[in-house]
Design a protein around this motif. Structure first.
Motif, PDB file in Angstrom:
ATOM      1  N   THR A  27       0.822  -1.226   0.000  1.00  0.00           N
ATOM      2  CA  THR A  27       0.000   0.000   0.000  1.00  0.00           C
ATOM      3  C   THR A  27       0.846   1.263   0.000  1.00  0.00           C
ATOM      4  N   CYS A  28       2.167   1.143   0.137  1.00  0.00           N
ATOM      5  CA  CYS A  28       3.023   2.326   0.114  1.00  0.00           C
ATOM      6  C   CYS A  28       3.302   2.731  -1.336  1.00  0.00           C
ATOM      7  N   PRO A  29       3.709   3.975  -1.589  1.00  0.00           N
ATOM      8  CA  PRO A  29       4.009   4.403  -2.964  1.00  0.00           C
ATOM      9  C   PRO A  29       5.190   3.635  -3.545  1.00  0.00           C
ATOM     10  N   VAL A  30       5.187   3.485  -4.866  1.00  0.00           N
ATOM     11  CA  VAL A  30       6.219   2.730  -5.574  1.00  0.00           C
ATOM     12  C   VAL A  30       6.755   3.578  -6.719  1.00  0.00           C
ATOM     13  N   LEU A  31       8.080   3.609  -6.864  1.00  0.00           N
ATOM     14  CA  LEU A  31       8.724   4.216  -8.024  1.00  0.00           C
ATOM     15  C   LEU A  31       9.591   3.149  -8.680  1.00  0.00           C
ATOM     16  N   ALA A  32       9.287   2.833  -9.937  1.00  0.00           N
ATOM     17  CA  ALA A  32      10.043   1.819 -10.674  1.00  0.00           C
ATOM     18  C   ALA A  32      10.823   2.493 -11.789  1.00  0.00           C
ATOM     19  N   PHE A  33      12.144   2.317 -11.805  1.00  0.00           N
ATOM     20  CA  PHE A  33      12.971   2.815 -12.896  1.00  0.00           C
ATOM     21  C   PHE A  33      12.980   1.786 -14.018  1.00  0.00           C
ATOM     22  N   VAL A  34      12.714   2.278 -15.230  1.00  0.00           N
ATOM     23  CA  VAL A  34      12.574   1.404 -16.390  1.00  0.00           C
ATOM     24  C   VAL A  34      13.662   1.743 -17.390  1.00  0.00           C
ATOM     25  N   GLY A  35      14.466   0.756 -17.750  1.00  0.00           N
ATOM     26  CA  GLY A  35      15.487   0.950 -18.779  1.00  0.00           C
ATOM     27  C   GLY A  35      14.892   0.713 -20.154  1.00  0.00           C
ATOM     28  N   GLU A  36      14.936   1.726 -20.994  1.00  0.00           N
ATOM     29  CA  GLU A  36      14.296   1.620 -22.308  1.00  0.00           C
ATOM     30  C   GLU A  36      14.965   0.572 -23.192  1.00  0.00           C
ATOM     31  N   VAL A  37      16.241   0.252 -22.913  1.00  0.00           N
ATOM     32  CA  VAL A  37      16.939  -0.774 -23.694  1.00  0.00           C
ATOM     33  C   VAL A  37      17.460  -1.862 -22.770  1.00  0.00           C
ATOM     34  N   ASP A  38      16.709  -2.129 -21.724  1.00  0.00           N
ATOM     35  CA  ASP A  38      17.094  -3.156 -20.739  1.00  0.00           C
ATOM     36  C   ASP A  38      16.556  -4.496 -21.200  1.00  0.00           C
ATOM     37  N   ASP A  39      17.445  -5.415 -21.550  1.00  0.00           N
ATOM     38  CA  ASP A  39      17.011  -6.732 -22.012  1.00  0.00           C
ATOM     39  C   ASP A  39      17.023  -7.763 -20.899  1.00  0.00           C
ATOM     40  N   ILE A  40      17.293  -7.351 -19.665  1.00  0.00           N
ATOM     41  CA  ILE A  40      17.232  -8.271 -18.526  1.00  0.00           C
ATOM     42  C   ILE A  40      15.982  -7.969 -17.706  1.00  0.00           C
ATOM     43  N   GLY A  41      15.906  -6.751 -17.188  1.00  0.00           N
ATOM     44  CA  GLY A  41      14.656  -6.314 -16.564  1.00  0.00           C
ATOM     45  C   GLY A  41      13.841  -5.572 -17.604  1.00  0.00           C
ATOM     46  N   GLN A  42      13.226  -6.317 -18.517  1.00  0.00           N
ATOM     47  CA  GLN A  42      12.588  -5.700 -19.668  1.00  0.00           C
ATOM     48  C   GLN A  42      11.369  -4.875 -19.251  1.00  0.00           C
ATOM     49  N   PRO A  43      11.116  -3.772 -19.964  1.00  0.00           N
ATOM     50  CA  PRO A  43      10.067  -2.832 -19.530  1.00  0.00           C
ATOM     51  C   PRO A  43       8.720  -3.470 -19.246  1.00  0.00           C
ATOM     52  N   LEU A  44       8.289  -4.390 -20.099  1.00  0.00           N
ATOM     53  CA  LEU A  44       6.977  -4.998 -19.883  1.00  0.00           C
ATOM     54  C   LEU A  44       6.952  -5.803 -18.595  1.00  0.00           C
ATOM     55  N   ALA A  45       8.055  -6.480 -18.285  1.00  0.00           N
ATOM     56  CA  ALA A  45       8.137  -7.243 -17.039  1.00  0.00           C
ATOM     57  C   ALA A  45       8.199  -6.316 -15.830  1.00  0.00           C
TER      58      ALA A  45
END
Length: 995
Positions: free
Chosen positions: A294-312
């Motif tokens: 229930t706490c706020p979440v900030l997720a950093f997304v790498g636009e060319v990240d093939d490990i932590g891919q954006p959709l995941a």
């Protein structure tokens, strides 16, 4: 061409510098940059972790907002301090924050490190949050990179956000199956992860060099490029030194080992079963869901990240529906999110501004935006946009000079993606169908044997979830064996009829399995007025009851065995009652007799006794082991159940949906079984998230209270994919799909005797019972006259098979279970054939789908023709203002009148015109004579509407909410006193007798 002297000297200097620097790299692993780590103090030291507080002597240590940084399991905690001037801890400190780092160390250097589990890491983080809160007196901002961010999500869910000001993650996947590296198909990833967890990492750990090689393999082009760059600049020490700490970290110093149990748990829970997304992952034997964040979440997304891919990564928006979820997107790869120039210029300043904003000290950072629910089709298959991928890949290829690599990689990825067209469903279904085909009358199969089989395959896997507690197959199987010893000690022997009078709880299912393992017959009893008659019909000799049903059980006068509720409870037994508390029996003193053979049940033998109807219509139904197995494997096949599913068994165990579909389907498919104490909308909403429920069982009108409750609408996002059961009306069916989209409904019809199982697998025809499942009996509809109650014959004396849309009695060809069934009919369609009749009338449409009409004994035979209950209920129940509907017959004088009763939603009655339009869907002769509104329609223990009370009231009284069928106009009109008087006197020529 001649070289000048300066050029020769320059070349020699370059060669010498290259040799000197290369020698230093060979001897010391890299160039000595002179950089020193940021100062820190180890505040807490445990066998599992060390808690570092950076810059402990500075002013920010006393006044700064605390932020805890968590590394991935395979990476050193120094990832946050790779370069002191541009590392995370140094930058955050300079911006006024109080940075803390969790150092898990390396398992190969820690006592007991190789035995660490994923749970150990989560419990450690839970403790860390409390420790930092105690030291600082402030709520903690919990932050993690890659798998460290996954740890943060899991720990926040485990502690339900207590003491956590916000979560900040960097390239941390949540929906792990949404975007796999290299386009690996989901089915391949799931099977591979399952296999590795069960057969590899239970014996093998991952060393540091293996972790490094795996990371580099995930981005091989970048790895090659960085090494070529390093070699080409090896002569230029000044150019290499700024990036040397980062290179050394990635090439040698930054990697730590993984313990085998932790890797196995990661693969099993979060890859194979994707439980961060669906919920229901297990921490300390407790079911947990990210929906509890229930706490706020900030997720950093790498636009060319093939490990932590954006959709995941963006899966957190759906997985945590009760949290404010934001994202910050930047053009960076996986490592570049936290280390390097982009991280120094964008990531860490944004983190600092975020923390201050959440602490009320500033505005929302530029670039931080609310995360939208990801569209899997909007950005390609991974969430990396085509433009970003082309730009990034072209740049990388140009730098390395390997254009061929990209073409080969694209071809390989395309080939792998094409493999997704192979149906994973068929792979799962074929072995089950083959097993059904192999069942013979002498085959050993039963509840007890199937549960033992699952326990042998994977004893560590989850079996039951109840009251947030998770029980493995090993624990459940041991519990069943102990109950068997208790039953033997109390004189229970094979073939004895044991009554089971228990609520929906693990002990009830364990009791059923124990009776099966012993070779006995479970007579499934429900609390109600028919209990005594059910005991008589089922020839019950002893009752197993839970504490809640103890009084009813002892009132029968039979011996009672109490099970469930733990061994610390205090029970009071009525004077003179013959009661044994199985929880207090010392099973270690029970010796197994010579006759005991575990799971002796054969397919042809009787396994269960169920009951249908009530009062005068109460019937006993005998279920063989073959019949149970048919439903179990048929359900698992039709519903595509597997280990990744969690089935929420709302249906009571004494109903066929609970015993045959719920328990049976889950065991056959290897799915987890989640049980609830009660049907409560608030509990339902919480438990479907916490347990990661993907399939919900139901009976009849059970889901009404869920749909009518405002609490069940609190979350538009849920993990449910399927509702599974029998008796749902079309109106409730549509409401369920609207409320829980995109989940669908799989409606079953299963004859309690014989081997008929129909299933509406596609769900395209709402209200239909579908078609026979593969492996079930051959089905025929025999032409039937409901007026005379006889089967209709052809001119040769055989029973005539129905044409499409003709009313007929449902029959199933005699199978392996017929030895335990009475009433087999022979010579119906050809000499020597044998069929098991049901009690139900059906129609079969031109497509081959079956539609239930009525029980042959409850058809209302009026003077204008037979009125079948189910079609009337279906069309009236589809009216938006109608809640429940039933159809029944009453007698007025010498006439039978068909009556339909409805209850209302929000007390708003339909109009006469709406009723007329709805019933126009039925043939004129099959419409009810009267429709009236009632305050309540009673429900049975299985939530089936009961008509006996309404029937006993006779002809409904005239009112503004009662309508009769006027044959003169073909419409429904208000039922007045004048019309009622004429009906009762028999003088009305336009009444029901005239149609």
């Amino acid at each position: 061409m001649e070289l000048s002297g300066d050029a020769v000297i320059g070349s020699l200097r370059r060669v010498v510098a290259t040799a000197q620097n290369g020698l230093e790299v060979v001897r010391f692993g890299g160039l000595e940059s002179g950089a020193t780590p940021s100062p820190f103090q180890v505040v807490v030291r445990t066998p599992m972790y060390r808690l570092r507080r950076y810059f402990p002597e500075s002013d920010t240590a006393a006044s700064g907002i605390p932020i805890v940084l968590v590394p991935p399991m395979m990476m050193s905690a120094d990832v946050y301090d790779v370069t002191p001037e541009a590392g995370a801890v140094g930058l955050l400190h300079s911006m006024g924050l109080d940075p803390w780092v969790v150092d898990f160390g390396s398992p190969d250097q820690e006592e007991g490190g190789w035995r660490r589990t994923l749970t150990d890491h989560i419990v450690a983080l839970d403790e860390v949050v409390d420790r930092v809160h105690d030291y600082t007196g402030r709520a903690v901002h919990l932050s993690g990179y890659s798998q460290g961010g996954m740890f943060c999500y899991q720990a926040a869910a485990y502690r339900r956000s207590r003491g956590i000001a916000s979560l900040v993650t960097f390239g941390s996947p949540v929906d792990t199956l949404a975007a796999l590296p290299f386009g690996i198909p989901d089915a391949v990833a799931v099977r591979s992860a399952d296999f590795l967890a069960d057969h590899v990492f239970n014996r093998l750990a991952i060393s540091g060099w293996m972790a490094r090689a795996g990371f580099q393999f995930l981005d091989p082009v970048k790895t090659v490029r960085s090494r070529i760059d390093f070699l080409l600049q090896l002569h230029d020490r000044e150019a290499l030194l700024p990036r040397e700490p980062q290179r050394r970290f990635l090439d040698t110093e930054g990697w730590v080992a993984w313990s085998g149990p932790a890797v196995a748990e990661l693969l099993r829970q979060f890859i194979a079963h994707n439980r961060m997304m669906s919920g229901g992952f297990v921490i300390n034997d407790r079911a947990v869901s990210l929906a509890e964040i229930t706490c706020p979440v900030l997720a950093f997304v790498g636009e060319v990240d093939d490990i932590g891919q954006p959709l995941a990564v963006r899966g957190i928006r759906k997985a945590a529906p009760r949290a404010e979820v934001y994202e910050y997107s930047l053009r960076a790869g996986h490592f570049g999110l936290v280390v390097g120039s982009v991280a120094a210029q964008q990531t860490w300043p944004a983190v600092s501004e975020w923390v201050q904003w959440r602490d009320g000290q500033g505005d929302r950072p530029v670039g931080v935006a609310p995360m939208e629910t990801p569209d899997p089709h909007g950005e390609g298959e991974t969430g990396v946009t085509i433009g970003n991928r082309i730009t990034h890949t072209a740049t990388t290829i140009a730098e390395v000079g390997t254009e061929v690599v990209g073409g080969l990689a694209g071809l390989a990825a395309g080939a792998v993606r094409g493999a997704r067209e192979l149906s994973g469903e068929a792979v799962r279904a074929l072995p089950r169908l083959a097993r059904l085909g192999q069942l013979q009358s002498h085959t050993r199969v039963s509840v007890g044997s199937l549960l033992a089989e699952q326990a042998r395959k994977a004893s560590h896997r989850d079996c039951f979830i109840y009251d947030d507690r998770v029980y493995t197959y090993e624990v459940v199987d041991t519990r069943i064996d102990n109950i068997v010893l208790g039953l033997i000690g109390c004189g229970i022997r094979p073939a004895m009829h044991v009554g089971v009078l228990m609520g929906t709880r693990p002990s009830a299912m364990a009791a059923v399995a124990a009776v099966s393992r012993l070779g006995g017959v479970s007579v499934m009893l429900s609390e109600g007025p028919d209990l005594a008659e059910a005991i008589r019909l089922g020839a019950v000799e002893t009752i197993v009851a839970d504490p809640e049903h103890l009084d009813r059980a002892t009132a029968t006068g039979l011996p009672v065995l109490v099970l469930g509720g733990g061994n610390l409870r205090e029970l009071e037994f009525p004077p003179g009652a013959e009661v044994v508390d199985l929880e207090r029996v010392d099973v270690s003193t029970v010796e197994l007799p010579g006759w005991y053979v575990p799971n002796p049940g054969l397919a042809r033998e009787l396994a269960f006794v169920l009951f249908t109807g009530s009062g005068d219509t109460l019937e006993m139904k005998r279920i063989t082991n073959h019949r149970w197995a048919l439903s179990a494997f048929g359900t698992a096949t039709a519903a595509s159940l597997d280990r990744g599913d969690t089935m929420y068994c709302l249906a009571p165990l004494h109903h066929s949906s609970g015993l045959l579909v719920g328990l049976g389907g889950a065991l056959a498919g290897g799915a987890r079984i989640a049980l609830s104490r009660e049907l409560d909308p608030t509990r339902f909403r919480d438990e479907i998230h916490r347990y990661g429920v993907t399939v919900v069982t139901y009976t009849w009108s059970m889901l009404r209270s869920i749909l009518d409750s405002s609490s069940s609408h609190a979350d538009d996002i849920h993990p449910i994919r399927l509702f599974l059961g029998s008796g749902m009306t079309p109106g409730l069916w549509r409401r369920t799909m609207e409320r829980f989209a995109p989940a669908r409904v799989l409606e079953f019809y299963a004859s309690t005797e014989g081997d008929i199982v129909l299933a509406n697998v596609s769900g395209a025809k709402i209200g239909s019972k579908g078609r026979p499942l593969p492996g079930s009996a051959d089905v025929r509809l025999a032409s039937y006259d409901p007026v005379s109650g006889r089967l209709l014959e052809d001119d040769r004396g055989f029973v005539r098979e129905c044409d499409p849309d003709e009313v007929g009695l449902l029959l199933g060809r005699r199978g392996h279970s017929a030895e335990a069934i009475t009433g087999v009919m022979r010579g119906l369609f050809e000499p020597g054939d044998a069929w098991v009749p049901t009690e139900n009338l059906f129609r079969r449409d031109t497509d081959g789908d079956f539609w239930l009409l009525d029980n042959k004994r409850s058809v209302t035979v009026t003077q204008h023709g037979p009125v079948y209950a189910q079609p009337v209920v279906d069309v009236l129940g589809s009216l938006p203002r109608v809640d429940l509907a039933v159809s029944y017959g009453v007698t007025v004088g010498h006439r039978h009148i068909a009556v339909a009763a409805v209850t209302l939603r929000e007390n708003r009655a339909p109009t006469a015109a709406e009723i007329t339009v709805a019933l126009d869907a039925l043939p004129v002769g099959e419409r009810p004579d009267l429709v009236h509104v009632v305050a309540e329609i009673p429900l049975g223990p299985s939530y089936r509407p009961i008509t006996e009370v309404l029937c006993a009231r006779g002809l409904p009284a005239p009112s503004v909410r009662t309508w009769y069928a006027d044959p003169a106009t073909g419409t429904y009109r208000r039922f007045t006193k004048a019309v009622a008087t004429k009906w009762k006197s028999g003088t009305d020529r336009t009444g029901p007798a005239a149609r």
